[in-house]
Enzyme design. Structure first.
Site, PDB file in Angstrom:
ATOM      1  N   LYS A   1       0.833  -1.347  -0.072  1.00 46.04           N
ATOM      2  CA  LYS A   1       0.009  -0.019  -0.027  1.00 46.04           C
ATOM      3  C   LYS A   1       0.762   1.372  -0.069  1.00 46.04           C
ATOM      4  O   LYS A   1       2.275   1.563   0.516  1.00 46.04           O
ATOM      5  CB  LYS A   1      -1.027   0.003   1.243  1.00 46.04           C
ATOM      6  CG  LYS A   1      -2.168  -1.038   0.964  1.00 46.04           C
ATOM      7  CD  LYS A   1      -3.183  -0.625   1.644  1.00 46.04           C
ATOM      8  CE  LYS A   1      -4.670  -1.417   0.956  1.00 46.04           C
ATOM      9  NZ  LYS A   1      -5.827  -1.309   1.804  1.00 46.04           N
TER      10      LYS A   1
ATOM     11  N   ARG B   1      -4.774 -10.155   3.120  1.00 45.22           N
ATOM     12  CA  ARG B   1      -4.689  -9.992   1.696  1.00 45.22           C
ATOM     13  C   ARG B   1      -3.738  -9.600   1.270  1.00 45.22           C
ATOM     14  O   ARG B   1      -3.082  -8.165   1.502  1.00 45.22           O
ATOM     15  CB  ARG B   1      -6.218  -9.190   1.556  1.00 45.22           C
ATOM     16  CG  ARG B   1      -6.427  -8.946   0.206  1.00 45.22           C
ATOM     17  CD  ARG B   1      -7.633  -8.145  -0.305  1.00 45.22           C
ATOM     18  NE  ARG B   1      -8.024  -8.068  -1.586  1.00 45.22           N
ATOM     19  CZ  ARG B   1      -7.476  -6.968  -2.401  1.00 45.22           C
ATOM     20  NH1 ARG B   1      -6.669  -6.209  -2.091  1.00 45.22           N
ATOM     21  NH2 ARG B   1      -7.909  -7.186  -3.521  1.00 45.22           N
TER      22      ARG B   1
END
Length: 281
Positions: free
Chosen positions: A223, A257
């Site tokens: 991210k 995830r």
């Protein structure tokens, strides 16, 4: 937590931490956009990730990165359904559909998906009805705002308290819509309408989500917060992503995830070995 989810006939065992593998069939996702746009390439990637230890494959046909533009229902269906149909005949682990559109959920479940992963936490009443009627598990994610503008001015009173209350209300709404409580998972939504300070506080207090008594899914892989905090390009974020996944599991995450399945599974295996040694002491 000893929970086995029935994902349209395929089991997802949450008695130990497990990995949800990201399979983006989009041209514009922030990390792997354009790599797996054909059903054949996507299938090959899914099979590889299962060999590396993935317990569930999350198929997405619309990028939800900050600033992303929405795609039409038909375009998203055209992207994901051939992949899901092919995977349904080839793999034994559950298939998740990552979408916020009820029409895509319906088509994906009919094609073989057994899990819904919705960044809007089933905000659309039609989506709640689709999930209730199908009986598949669903992950409700928290997002402040919408992908196009969510990172402009995220503001909270107390970020964890606000999100816990949001989930409490949303879980109650889903239950009243006919969704079984044991089929509801939650995802704090790191990077979705949150500053880096918010993200770090949520990580530090992740164990407090246990008050909701729902399995916890965490997505931190590659991210942009990693890039900002450590000044790293997206292709340099493997090690920090694995570290964050490891930390999330230690703080109570049931599912992480990730894009980098093999390395994350290796970290989980080491954590489990240490935990087993501690029990023998």
């Amino acid at each position: 937590m000893s929970v086995k989810l029935d994902c349209a006939g395929k089991s997802l065992d949450l008695s130990a931490p497990c990995v949800m593998a990201v399979l983006n069939v989009t041209p514009d996702s922030f990390s792997d956009g354009g790599r797996f746009t054909s059903a054949t390439k996507a299938s090959e990637q899914a099979l590889q990730m299962i060999c590396e230890g993935a317990a569930i494959i999350d198929v997405g046909g619309e990028s939800t990165r900050p600033g992303a533009k929405p795609v039409s229902v038909n375009e998203e269906i055209d992207r994901v359904i051939p992949v899901i149909e092919l995977l349904a005949t080839e793999i034994s682990v559950p298939i998740s559909i990552d979408t916020r559109k009820p029409e895509v959920m319906t088509a994906a479940i009919a094609a073989g998906a057994g899990f819904v992963n919705d960044i809007t936490a089933l905000s659309d009443p039609t989506s709640r009805q689709v999930v209730a009627d199908s009986g598949v598990p669903v992950c409700l994610m928290h997002m402040q705002g919408e992908p196009g503008t969510m990172q402009e001015t995220p503001v909270y009173g107390d970020v964890l308290t606000d999100i816990v209350q949001y989930f409490s209300d949303r879980i109650a709404l889903c239950e009243s819509s006919g969704i079984a409580r044991e089929n509801i998972l939650i995802d704090p939504g790191f990077g979705f309408g949150k500053t880096d300070a918010h993200n770090l506080e949520l990580l530090a207090r992740l164990d407090e989500f246990a008050t909701l008594n729902a399995p916890l899914l965490v997505g931190l892989s590659r991210k942009s917060m990693i890039g900002r905090l450590l000044d790293l390009d997206v292709n340099q974020r493997l090690v920090p992503s694995v570290v964050l996944a490891f930390f999330a599991i230690e703080r109570g995450a049931n599912i992480v995830r990730v894009h980098d399945v093999k390395e994350t599974c290796q970290a989980i295996q080491l954590l489990q070995l240490v935990q087993q040694a501690r029990k023998r002491m």
